[in-house]
Design an enzyme around this catalytic site. Structure first.
Site, PDB file in Angstrom:
ATOM      1  N   ASP A  94       0.813  -1.208   0.000  1.00 13.88           N
ATOM      2  CA  ASP A  94       0.000   0.000   0.000  1.00 13.88           C
ATOM      3  C   ASP A  94       0.849   1.261   0.000  1.00 13.88           C
ATOM      4  O   ASP A  94       0.498   2.262  -0.625  1.00 13.88           O
ATOM      5  CB  ASP A  94      -0.929   0.007   1.216  1.00 13.88           C
ATOM      6  CG  ASP A  94      -2.095  -0.966   1.062  1.00 13.88           C
ATOM      7  OD1 ASP A  94      -2.332  -1.428  -0.068  1.00 13.88           O
ATOM      8  OD2 ASP A  94      -2.752  -1.256   2.072  1.00 13.88           O
ATOM      9  N   GLY A  95       1.988   1.225   0.703  1.00 13.22           N
ATOM     10  CA  GLY A  95       2.871   2.396   0.725  1.00 13.22           C
ATOM     11  C   GLY A  95       3.400   2.734  -0.653  1.00 13.22           C
ATOM     12  O   GLY A  95       3.535   3.910  -1.013  1.00 13.22           O
ATOM     13  N   ASP A 169      -5.268   9.981   4.117  1.00 12.85           N
ATOM     14  CA  ASP A 169      -5.633  10.774   5.285  1.00 12.85           C
ATOM     15  C   ASP A 169      -4.692  11.934   5.527  1.00 12.85           C
ATOM     16  O   ASP A 169      -3.549  11.984   5.048  1.00 12.85           O
ATOM     17  CB  ASP A 169      -5.687   9.891   6.547  1.00 12.85           C
ATOM     18  CG  ASP A 169      -4.457   9.015   6.744  1.00 12.85           C
ATOM     19  OD1 ASP A 169      -3.343   9.488   6.481  1.00 12.85           O
ATOM     20  OD2 ASP A 169      -4.610   7.863   7.165  1.00 12.85           O
ATOM     21  N   ASP A 198      -4.434  13.081  21.339  1.00 10.86           N
ATOM     22  CA  ASP A 198      -3.117  12.916  20.723  1.00 10.86           C
ATOM     23  C   ASP A 198      -3.113  13.437  19.297  1.00 10.86           C
ATOM     24  O   ASP A 198      -2.048  13.670  18.726  1.00 10.86           O
ATOM     25  CB  ASP A 198      -2.698  11.444  20.730  1.00 10.86           C
ATOM     26  CG  ASP A 198      -2.290  10.952  22.120  1.00 10.86           C
ATOM     27  OD1 ASP A 198      -2.114  11.795  23.020  1.00 10.86           O
ATOM     28  OD2 ASP A 198      -2.162   9.730  22.294  1.00 10.86           O
TER      29      ASP A 198
END
Length: 336
Positions: A94-95, A169, A198
């Protein structure tokens, strides 16, 4: 803060492209982008390229997809091993697909991901099945999956806005050793809430199975249009993920930062943020055309990708064979 409206999508007049799968005989120029650091990719690449050279007119190869992406990001006009390809084939995980989409994002071309990674939400073809998959694509049998992208501006009073684009995202997050950050969310200028957490994730449907999922967000079918807003370890237990309309502008504003705060773009580009900085986010006007094969059962793939069989190891699906309609049917080819 000055309102710099450079939206390419909702409020600026949409200009979506109606992507269609490549027709039989239309693919003659192919760009192959590979993650050469993977041993299996190195073993497969020569055979795949030799097969392509027998079936199309022009094949160009770059064995370091991440370096290719870095060069294109630094200079979008930088020479490419294949100008105006008809198809991009990505060998990796996926990267690698995310890197290829960033590199080709200003002039998208249909892309087929061949999975040499572990998960492969964006790469629907298994490594052993590459030849059959490419034959289907060249014969005009692929299914196109237009993936919604996110476009954003990073706005600071003292600087010109910076534009970023993501497939998965955009994440506003604190530094690893710094206190929680307080960020506000506005939708079309209307106050939603302030999150002490966070960080905060704004994901596309494709990104709903990435970081957002790990933070407790919902899974959206990739053919949907919409934003998923997911807080990361929010201090208030009442804060829950939101699914928002794709034609709205979102603003994430840093209200209070106890230290380093950054914007991560598909987990790759990191932009430092300060208090009162804003990230304005909207749907990109051009979806990215990822290809899949016909007849894929998206729910079976989801079970396998997420280990809903109880394990990530190979093995038969433990569920009984329920009735499934013959294709075509809604969702055919959809890759969750």
């Amino acid at each position: 803060m000055a309102d710099t409206d450079a939206r390419s999508g909702a409020a600026a007049g949409r200009a979506d492209i109606a992507w269609t799968a490549p027709a039989a005989g239309s693919i003659q120029r192919v760009l192959v982008l590979a993650d050469g650091s993977k041993k299996e990719v190195g073993e497969t690449l020569p055979r795949l390229c030799a097969w392509l050279e027998e079936n199309v007119s022009d094949v160009a190869v770059d064995q370091d997809v991440r370096a290719f992406c870095t060069a294109r990001e630094g200079d979008p006009a930088a020479p490419s091993p294949c100008e105006s390809p008809d198809l991009a084939v990505v060998l990796g995980g996926d990267g690698s697909v995310l890197s290829a989409v960033r590199a080709l994002g200003e002039a998208p071309v249909p892309m087929l991901g061949i999975n040499f990674g572990r998960v492969g939400f964006l790469a629907p073809v298994e490594a052993h099945d590459w030849e059959r998959a490419l034959r289907i694509v060249l014969d005009g049998g692929a299914v196109v999956e237009p993936r919604m992208r996110l476009e954003a501006q990073v706005r600071r009073r003292s600087r010109p806005p910076r534009r970023v684009v993501a497939l998965n995202d955009l994440v506003v997050t604190r530094g690893a050793t710094h206190p929680m950050v307080s960020v506000a969310l506005l939708v079309e200028g209307q106050w939603v809430s302030e999150y002490r957490a966070d960080g905060l994730i704004v994901a596309s449907p494709s990104g709903s199975t990435a970081y957002s999922l790990a933070a407790g967000g919902p899974i959206l079918a990739p053919s949907m249009q919409g934003f998923v807003v997911t807080p990361i370890s929010a201090h208030a237990l009442s804060h829950r993920p939101l699914v928002l309309h794709p034609d709205r502008e979102l603003i994430v504003r840093v209200e209070k930062a106890g230290g380093l705060t950054t914007l991560a773009v598909d987990g790759h580009g990191f932009h430092p943020l300060e208090e009162e900085d804003e990230v304005a986010i909207w749907r990109h006007s051009v979806a990215y055309p990822l290809l899949a094969l016909p007849g894929i059962d998206p729910w079976q793939r989801l079970r396998h990708r997420l280990g809903w069989r109880g394990s990530f190891t190979d093995g038969a699906d433990i569920e009984p064979n329920h009735f499934a309609p013959d294709p075509p049917y809604p969702g055919q080819g959809e890759v969750l």
